[in-house]
Design a protein around this motif. Sequence first.
Motif, short mmCIF file in Angstrom:
data_model
loop_
_atom_site.label_atom_id
_atom_site.label_comp_id
_atom_site.label_asym_id
_atom_site.label_seq_id
_atom_site.Cartn_x
_atom_site.Cartn_y
_atom_site.Cartn_z
N CYS A 60 0.62 -1.36 -0.21
CA CYS A 60 -0.09 -0.34 -0.21
C CYS A 60 1.41 1.21 -0.17
O CYS A 60 1.44 1.25 0.91
N THR A 64 -1.89 5.24 2.36
CA THR A 64 -3.41 4.67 2.07
C THR A 64 -3.08 3.18 3.13
O THR A 64 -1.81 3.10 3.91
N TYR A 65 -3.64 2.77 3.22
CA TYR A 65 -3.77 1.41 4.47
C TYR A 65 -4.38 -0.01 3.44
O TYR A 65 -5.45 -0.05 3.04
N CYS A 77 -6.36 -1.42 -0.61
CA CYS A 77 -5.71 -0.39 -0.23
C CYS A 77 -6.30 0.74 0.32
O CYS A 77 -6.78 1.55 -2.17
N MET A 78 -7.11 1.16 1.03
CA MET A 78 -7.59 2.12 1.21
C MET A 78 -7.49 3.27 1.45
O MET A 78 -5.96 3.85 1.73
N PRO A 79 -8.00 5.58 1.01
CA PRO A 79 -6.89 6.29 1.81
C PRO A 79 -7.11 6.23 3.16
O PRO A 79 -8.48 5.65 3.30
N CYS A 80 -6.17 7.13 3.69
CA CYS A 80 -6.03 6.82 5.53
C CYS A 80 -7.77 7.91 5.65
O CYS A 80 -8.16 8.38 5.01
N CYS A 100 -4.32 3.44 9.16
CA CYS A 100 -3.69 4.18 8.64
C CYS A 100 -1.83 3.98 10.20
O CYS A 100 -3.50 3.97 11.48
N SER A 120 -1.35 11.52 3.82
CA SER A 120 1.16 11.05 3.63
C SER A 120 1.63 12.03 4.31
O SER A 120 3.21 11.16 4.39
N PRO A 373 -4.68 3.66 -4.37
CA PRO A 373 -5.54 3.80 -3.98
C PRO A 373 -6.44 2.94 -4.21
O PRO A 373 -7.09 3.39 -5.09
#
Length: 380
Positions: A60, A64-65, A77-80, A100, A120, A373
């Motif tokens: 990722c 992302t997490y 993988c998704m955005p924080c 995250c 980020s 993401p």
Amino acid sequence: MGYSTRIILISCIIRSYLSMCPEDIVGNDKCRDSPGTKYHCQYHPDTDTTTDTCAPEVNCSAGTYAAINSIEKRVTCMPCSPEMFQSHAKLSTAFTQPNCDERITPCGKGELQCGAASPSQNYKCRCDNSLGWRPNPLKGCDCFLKDAPLCVCQETPCGPGEVLASNFTCVPVSTTVGTFPPCVSGINPKPVITSKPGSTVAPIILGVLLGIAMLVIIALVILLKRRETKLKVVTSKVVAEAPSAEKRGKQLYNKIKTVFIESVDPKPLLLRIDFGSYNDERLRGNIDRHGREDGAAELLQTVERQFPTDWFEMLTKALRHPDIGLSHTADEMDEIRDKLSKETVELQSSGEQVPASESRPLEKEPLVPTAPPGQETSAV
């Protein structure tokens, strides 16, 4: 201890044990029948539950997490979330929580925001020179990341008659009295008097104005002298008290350290402490390799260094958690602090700033290609 109390205690211990992810060796055995997959496991502190699955490992990217879908056996993988950020890429198997790793923190006392936060990175801040704050060190800290360990804002006021400019240097205060030019080296040059021939009123008026100006200047000089003397007294008092305040704070820490190491198992306690933006993976690994007492000592030292202003409250709150059951240890630590309450109050009122202790350890970039993401992988 009554029978009902024992039942409640045993159920809490079982629930705490079941909520923690297994060791890597045990996890990999669970995916032995799914070639090409890796074991993924994440702990949800809000619900005290875990989510796991066997799915192909992905990398990722920063911001992302890894989100686990145990039903469909895949990782995405998704955005924080808005309050968190991820400053570096990370393998999906390394995420131990459904978010995250690092928490976004706003600029604090003596700081002004100079850059927005993103998935980020944290906010960017600069020291507020208008209130007498300047960065330490000066070089490279004009606009720094909030979690940068090397840049710290310190309150360092200028001397009498000076202000802190935007380049963090002290410059003289520009002062004018009436229509007369400012004093140079304590001498006020005579004004140029122009009047028509035969005029006697203009010189008298100018003389009166000159006398008033001189009186105002003398009053300003006296006030500045008094302020300078007061600043010297306050500065000398703070310098004299600083060593004793540091000594009292160390005494409190050492007394609590003895009680803490003798009573605490660091592994379950680690799950009950909110580390915020601090990445505690390295700490977890060190605790796993050490014995109970060494692990407890390292946990206490890390919390005190990373959270110098509220480390005591974080530890006692975690000790009183129902799953830990060490309220008596927290009470004993409170008694120690009460005995030193007078010294602790004096230390806090002196306004000392505790510098950042350690920089965040650097992590090597994984060799697996980075996934943007929204990218998903399905189990084979």
